[in-house]
Design a protein around this motif. Structure first.
Motif, mmCIF file in Angstrom:
data_model
loop_
_atom_site.group_PDB
_atom_site.id
_atom_site.type_symbol
_atom_site.label_atom_id
_atom_site.label_comp_id
_atom_site.label_asym_id
_atom_site.label_seq_id
_atom_site.Cartn_x
_atom_site.Cartn_y
_atom_site.Cartn_z
ATOM 1 N N VAL A 30 25.687 47.552 10.867
ATOM 2 C CA VAL A 30 24.807 48.359 11.705
ATOM 3 C C VAL A 30 25.510 49.674 12.026
ATOM 4 O O VAL A 30 26.739 49.758 11.969
ATOM 5 N N GLU A 31 24.723 50.677 12.341
ATOM 6 C CA GLU A 31 25.262 51.953 12.803
ATOM 7 C C GLU A 31 24.573 52.283 14.114
ATOM 8 O O GLU A 31 23.341 52.292 14.195
ATOM 9 N N VAL A 32 25.363 52.525 15.150
ATOM 10 C CA VAL A 32 24.838 52.781 16.488
ATOM 11 C C VAL A 32 25.118 54.229 16.872
ATOM 12 O O VAL A 32 26.285 54.631 16.942
ATOM 13 N N PRO A 33 24.063 55.007 17.119
ATOM 14 C CA PRO A 33 24.290 56.383 17.562
ATOM 15 C C PRO A 33 24.888 56.379 18.970
ATOM 16 O O PRO A 33 24.438 55.633 19.839
ATOM 17 N N PHE A 34 25.898 57.205 19.183
ATOM 18 C CA PHE A 34 26.554 57.258 20.489
ATOM 19 C C PHE A 34 27.153 58.631 20.711
ATOM 20 O O PHE A 34 28.056 59.044 19.973
ATOM 21 N N GLU A 35 26.640 59.336 21.683
ATOM 22 C CA GLU A 35 27.160 60.638 22.088
ATOM 23 C C GLU A 35 27.400 61.593 20.915
ATOM 24 O O GLU A 35 28.474 62.171 20.756
ATOM 25 N N GLY A 36 26.404 61.695 20.048
ATOM 26 C CA GLY A 36 26.489 62.627 18.934
ATOM 27 C C GLY A 36 27.264 62.118 17.735
ATOM 28 O O GLY A 36 27.430 62.832 16.758
ATOM 29 N N ALA A 37 27.754 60.901 17.797
ATOM 30 C CA ALA A 37 28.485 60.302 16.675
ATOM 31 C C ALA A 37 27.790 58.991 16.293
ATOM 32 O O ALA A 37 26.790 58.609 16.891
ATOM 33 N N VAL A 38 28.320 58.339 15.286
ATOM 34 C CA VAL A 38 27.793 57.048 14.858
ATOM 35 C C VAL A 38 28.936 56.035 14.871
ATOM 36 O O VAL A 38 30.000 56.285 14.297
ATOM 37 N N LEU A 39 28.716 54.916 15.563
ATOM 38 C CA LEU A 39 29.696 53.835 15.589
ATOM 39 C C LEU A 39 29.253 52.772 14.594
ATOM 40 O O LEU A 39 28.119 52.300 14.643
#
Length: 57
Positions: A30-39
């Protein structure tokens, strides 16, 4: 940064991705968007077995 750390991380990432493909669990990237980045991470879903299980003991 020590290039050995980068190589080790890349190898670890490849190994875990292969494990996710081969294991019996429903496990996928999975890829989680977070504060302008992707985790990047993995999501492990429960199976479809209707048998109740203890969640917290």
């Amino acid at each position: 940064m020590d290039p050995r750390l980068t190589r080790a991380f890349d190898q670890e990432t490849r190994c875990y991705a292969r494990f996710a493909e081969l294991c019996a669990l429903r496990l996928g990237p999975v890829e989680v968007p977070f504060e302008g980045a992707v985790l990047s991470g993995y999501l492990c879903l429960a199976d479809d077995d209707p048998t109740p299980r203890t969640t917290v003991r």
